[in-house]
Write an enzyme that holds these catalytic residues in place. Sequence first.
Site, mmCIF file in Angstrom:
data_model
loop_
_atom_site.group_PDB
_atom_site.id
_atom_site.type_symbol
_atom_site.label_atom_id
_atom_site.label_comp_id
_atom_site.label_asym_id
_atom_site.label_seq_id
_atom_site.Cartn_x
_atom_site.Cartn_y
_atom_site.Cartn_z
ATOM 1 N N MET A 1 -0.393 1.907 -3.476
ATOM 2 C CA MET A 1 -0.989 1.641 -4.793
ATOM 3 C C MET A 1 0.162 1.520 -5.779
ATOM 4 O O MET A 1 0.488 2.450 -6.512
ATOM 5 C CB MET A 1 -1.936 2.793 -5.154
ATOM 6 C CG MET A 1 -3.212 2.784 -4.329
ATOM 7 S SD MET A 1 -4.003 4.394 -4.216
ATOM 8 C CE MET A 1 -3.174 5.041 -2.770
ATOM 9 N N SER B 1 -6.829 11.223 5.373
ATOM 10 C CA SER B 1 -5.898 10.866 4.298
ATOM 11 C C SER B 1 -5.110 12.105 3.888
ATOM 12 O O SER B 1 -5.665 13.070 3.363
ATOM 13 C CB SER B 1 -6.674 10.310 3.103
ATOM 14 O OG SER B 1 -5.791 10.109 2.029
ATOM 15 N N MET C 1 -11.935 -0.463 -1.865
ATOM 16 C CA MET C 1 -11.847 0.932 -2.329
ATOM 17 C C MET C 1 -13.228 1.381 -2.818
ATOM 18 O O MET C 1 -13.863 0.698 -3.616
ATOM 19 C CB MET C 1 -10.852 1.060 -3.482
ATOM 20 C CG MET C 1 -9.401 0.898 -3.098
ATOM 21 S SD MET C 1 -8.813 2.170 -1.973
ATOM 22 C CE MET C 1 -8.981 3.655 -2.969
ATOM 23 N N HIS D 1 -1.105 3.117 2.710
ATOM 24 C CA HIS D 1 -1.842 2.432 1.627
ATOM 25 C C HIS D 1 -0.989 2.523 0.368
ATOM 26 O O HIS D 1 -0.748 3.616 -0.135
ATOM 27 C CB HIS D 1 -3.187 3.172 1.488
ATOM 28 C CG HIS D 1 -4.022 2.768 0.331
ATOM 29 N ND1 HIS D 1 -5.024 3.574 -0.163
ATOM 30 C CD2 HIS D 1 -4.028 1.648 -0.445
ATOM 31 C CE1 HIS D 1 -5.619 2.971 -1.163
ATOM 32 N NE2 HIS D 1 -5.030 1.801 -1.375
ATOM 33 N N ASP E 1 -0.989 7.799 1.335
ATOM 34 C CA ASP E 1 -1.127 7.116 0.045
ATOM 35 C C ASP E 1 0.177 7.156 -0.729
ATOM 36 O O ASP E 1 0.674 8.226 -1.076
ATOM 37 C CB ASP E 1 -2.213 7.802 -0.792
ATOM 38 C CG ASP E 1 -3.590 7.571 -0.214
ATOM 39 O OD1 ASP E 1 -3.973 6.409 -0.072
ATOM 40 O OD2 ASP E 1 -4.264 8.567 0.119
ATOM 41 N N HIS F 1 -3.581 8.345 7.512
ATOM 42 C CA HIS F 1 -3.534 7.514 6.306
ATOM 43 C C HIS F 1 -2.661 8.191 5.244
ATOM 44 O O HIS F 1 -2.869 9.347 4.892
ATOM 45 C CB HIS F 1 -4.972 7.357 5.799
ATOM 46 C CG HIS F 1 -5.145 6.510 4.594
ATOM 47 N ND1 HIS F 1 -5.443 5.162 4.666
ATOM 48 C CD2 HIS F 1 -5.092 6.798 3.278
ATOM 49 C CE1 HIS F 1 -5.567 4.667 3.441
ATOM 50 N NE2 HIS F 1 -5.360 5.640 2.575
ATOM 51 N N MET G 1 2.025 5.972 -4.219
ATOM 52 C CA MET G 1 1.693 5.563 -5.600
ATOM 53 C C MET G 1 2.974 5.527 -6.421
ATOM 54 O O MET G 1 3.911 6.275 -6.142
ATOM 55 C CB MET G 1 0.729 6.567 -6.230
ATOM 56 C CG MET G 1 -0.509 6.832 -5.411
ATOM 57 S SD MET G 1 -1.530 8.103 -6.170
ATOM 58 C CE MET G 1 -2.611 8.508 -4.791
ATOM 59 N N ASP H 1 -12.263 3.592 1.780
ATOM 60 C CA ASP H 1 -11.413 4.721 1.376
ATOM 61 C C ASP H 1 -11.890 5.255 0.034
ATOM 62 O O ASP H 1 -11.908 4.530 -0.958
ATOM 63 C CB ASP H 1 -9.968 4.194 1.270
ATOM 64 C CG ASP H 1 -8.949 5.260 0.909
ATOM 65 O OD1 ASP H 1 -9.295 6.458 0.917
ATOM 66 O OD2 ASP H 1 -7.795 4.880 0.627
HETATM 67 C C1 DX5 Z 1 -7.365 7.414 -3.273
HETATM 68 C C2 DX5 Z 1 -6.729 7.404 -1.930
HETATM 69 C C3 DX5 Z 1 -7.524 8.004 -0.852
HETATM 70 C C4 DX5 Z 1 -7.864 9.454 -1.045
HETATM 71 C C5 DX5 Z 1 -9.230 9.655 -0.493
HETATM 72 O O1 DX5 Z 1 -6.681 6.573 -4.115
HETATM 73 O O2 DX5 Z 1 -6.444 6.077 -1.546
HETATM 74 O O3 DX5 Z 1 -6.950 7.794 0.435
HETATM 75 O O4 DX5 Z 1 -6.981 10.340 -0.435
HETATM 76 O O5 DX5 Z 1 -9.621 10.949 -0.758
HETATM 77 P P1 DX5 Z 1 -11.113 11.471 -0.604
HETATM 78 O O6 DX5 Z 1 -11.520 11.247 0.811
HETATM 79 O O7 DX5 Z 1 -10.996 12.878 -0.995
HETATM 80 O O8 DX5 Z 1 -11.957 10.648 -1.557
HETATM 81 ZN ZN ZN Z 2 -5.812 5.610 0.493
#
Ligand code: DX5
Ligand code: ZN
Length: 221
Positions: free
Chosen positions: A69, A9, A138, A67, A36, A34, A38, A180
Amino acid sequence: MSKPRIAPSLLAADFSRIGDEVQRVVNAGADLLHFDIMDGEFVPNFGISPLMIAAVRDKTDLPFDVHIMVKHPLKYIDPLVEAGADMITFHIESYDEPYAVISAIKAHNIKAGIAFSPNTPTDTVIPYLSDIDLVLPMSVEPGLGGQKFIQNTLVKIETLSEAKHYLRHKRKYQLDISVDGGVTIETAPAAVRLGVTILVAGTAIFKSQQPETVIENLRNA
Ligand code: DX5
Ligand code: ZN
């Protein structure tokens, strides 16, 4: 039991040298990347932007697992496909109608996934499983890296694996179960044993001096 695929990620990467960071995990054996996204509303934070995804798209042929959010996933689909997404996973708690989002993603011939947060019951995603390619329980509250794996996620993974088993006779049916948040060499084995096929890990991989060892260990978890 087949080995899980490993998705570093990028949220945990050093953003000042993002191209090198992508190269580092590609060289270390990542199976997909991956990202993220947001919106500062669905979660309090901001994440990676489609611009950054586009900027690293030519660094690798590995699939980009995005992903989102965000409150309104529909408006993110076109920009993310343009940026190079190969799969887009949105949250069941977001505001757009799930089938509308699934159709919008699939219209681009890419994979569609549904994520759900720790306080959301597994039942809310079960009706959609036969129409998606990936489901993502999650294992931390979405929005931040570096949190601790919530053990209760294992029950959700088990329920999803059972549901997947019942759906297996559907023609061409394939479903990835991802996880994740707080994924480490300690937390991964139980998740994989219960049916996870894609492990997403940020901190564990990017904060390590030996990401290739972490990836290899996760793959054999
Ligand atoms: C959190 C993200 C994850 C995050 C995971 O909302 O969706 O992808 O980067 O990070 P670690 O592996 O550090 O928990
Ligand atoms: Zn994620």
